[in-house]
Write a protein that holds these residues in place. Structure first.
Motif, short mmCIF file in Angstrom:
data_model
loop_
_atom_site.label_atom_id
_atom_site.label_comp_id
_atom_site.label_asym_id
_atom_site.label_seq_id
_atom_site.Cartn_x
_atom_site.Cartn_y
_atom_site.Cartn_z
N ARG A 153 6.54 28.79 -102.51
CA ARG A 153 7.00 28.26 -103.80
C ARG A 153 5.84 28.04 -104.76
N GLU A 154 4.70 27.55 -104.23
CA GLU A 154 3.53 27.36 -105.08
C GLU A 154 3.07 28.69 -105.66
N SER A 155 3.09 29.74 -104.85
CA SER A 155 2.69 31.07 -105.32
C SER A 155 3.63 31.55 -106.43
N GLU A 156 4.93 31.32 -106.24
CA GLU A 156 5.90 31.71 -107.26
C GLU A 156 5.63 30.99 -108.57
N VAL A 157 5.41 29.67 -108.48
CA VAL A 157 5.18 28.87 -109.68
C VAL A 157 3.91 29.31 -110.39
N LEU A 158 2.84 29.54 -109.63
CA LEU A 158 1.58 29.97 -110.24
C LEU A 158 1.74 31.35 -110.89
N GLY A 159 2.49 32.21 -110.26
CA GLY A 159 2.72 33.53 -110.84
C GLY A 159 3.42 33.44 -112.19
N LEU A 160 4.36 32.50 -112.30
CA LEU A 160 5.09 32.33 -113.55
C LEU A 160 4.22 31.64 -114.60
N VAL A 161 3.31 30.77 -114.15
CA VAL A 161 2.35 30.18 -115.07
C VAL A 161 1.49 31.28 -115.68
N LYS A 162 1.07 32.22 -114.85
CA LYS A 162 0.25 33.35 -115.34
C LYS A 162 1.03 34.16 -116.37
N GLU A 163 2.36 34.24 -116.21
CA GLU A 163 3.18 34.97 -117.17
C GLU A 163 3.35 34.22 -118.49
N GLY A 164 2.88 32.94 -118.50
CA GLY A 164 2.96 32.15 -119.71
C GLY A 164 4.21 31.30 -119.84
N LEU A 165 4.98 31.17 -118.77
CA LEU A 165 6.21 30.39 -118.83
C LEU A 165 5.91 28.89 -118.81
N ALA A 166 6.66 28.14 -119.58
CA ALA A 166 6.57 26.68 -119.58
C ALA A 166 7.32 26.13 -118.37
N ASN A 167 7.09 24.85 -118.05
CA ASN A 167 7.74 24.26 -116.87
C ASN A 167 9.25 24.39 -116.92
N LYS A 168 9.83 24.18 -118.11
CA LYS A 168 11.29 24.25 -118.23
C LYS A 168 11.78 25.66 -117.91
N GLN A 169 11.04 26.66 -118.37
CA GLN A 169 11.42 28.06 -118.10
C GLN A 169 11.25 28.40 -116.62
#
Length: 209
Positions: A153-169
């Protein structure tokens, strides 16, 4: 997030009645919190939370029968309440286990009473309080290992952070709450040794996550 005009509704979960009594008295002395239920093990905690629907569950980890990690995972996955761990254990394995289960904060029982109260308030504001010794354990684990071990799950979240997504997204994409996203970020940032989203995105880029 709780309405400032209404008390923060709390369920206390600990297999020691004296701990529940002490915490109950501590919360009763405030004007912004109220205990709406108590439980002595994980299975009882789930039943009490389902019945009372509190804002915050103050959760012990080591209990007979169902432990706090399993109870936390059920409560969080069902979106019943936010879970703040209060335990005696500060080893990284237990911390990672609790945060991966969805706990949004991790406090130790030797903390100052005001720190516990402020931790509950922090969770109600959408923050993720971590006891300093627990944070050092997370960082120490990272420092002692050449290879950072992230949960899926941490890897998924970090990957989405790299994509520029905000926490809500990120929360919407993964089907979890924003607070759970914040908890995963708190844990992941400590593991990889960064302090903000920009540094995290660069770390992901460098390490090919």
């Amino acid at each position: 997030m709780s309405d400032p005009a209404t008390p923060i509704r709390v369920v206390l979960v600990d297999d020691h009645a004296v701990i529940r009594l002490g915490m109950g008295q501590l919360l009763a002395a405030t004007d912004d919190m109220v205990v709406v239920g108590e439980a002595g093990d994980g299975a009882e905690a789930i039943a009490v939370v389902e019945r009372t629907r509190p804002d915050v569950v103050l959760m012990d980890l080591q209990m007979p029968g169902m432990d706090g990690v399993k109870a936390t995972r059920h409560i969080v996955s069902a979106k019943l309440a936010d879970v703040l761990v209060l335990t005696s254990f500060s080893d990284s394995e237990r911390i990672f286990g609790a945060l991966d289960a969805g706990a949004v904060g991790y406090l130790l029982k030797d903390a100052d009473p005001d720190d516990v109260l402020n931790g509950i308030r922090a969770v109600s504001r959408g923050e993720s309080p971590i006891h300093p010794r627990a944070a050092r354990a997370l960082i120490g684990t990272r420092a002692g290992s050449a290879n950072v071990q992230l949960t899926g799950r941490e890897s998924e979240v970090l990957g989405l952070v790299k994509e520029g997504l905000a926490n809500k997204q990120i929360a919407r994409r993964l089907g979890i709450s924003e607070r759970t996203v914040k908890a995963h970020l708190t844990s992941a940032f400590a593991r990889i040794g960064v302090s903000d989203r920009t540094q995290a995105a660069l770390w992901v880029e460098r390490n090919g996550l």
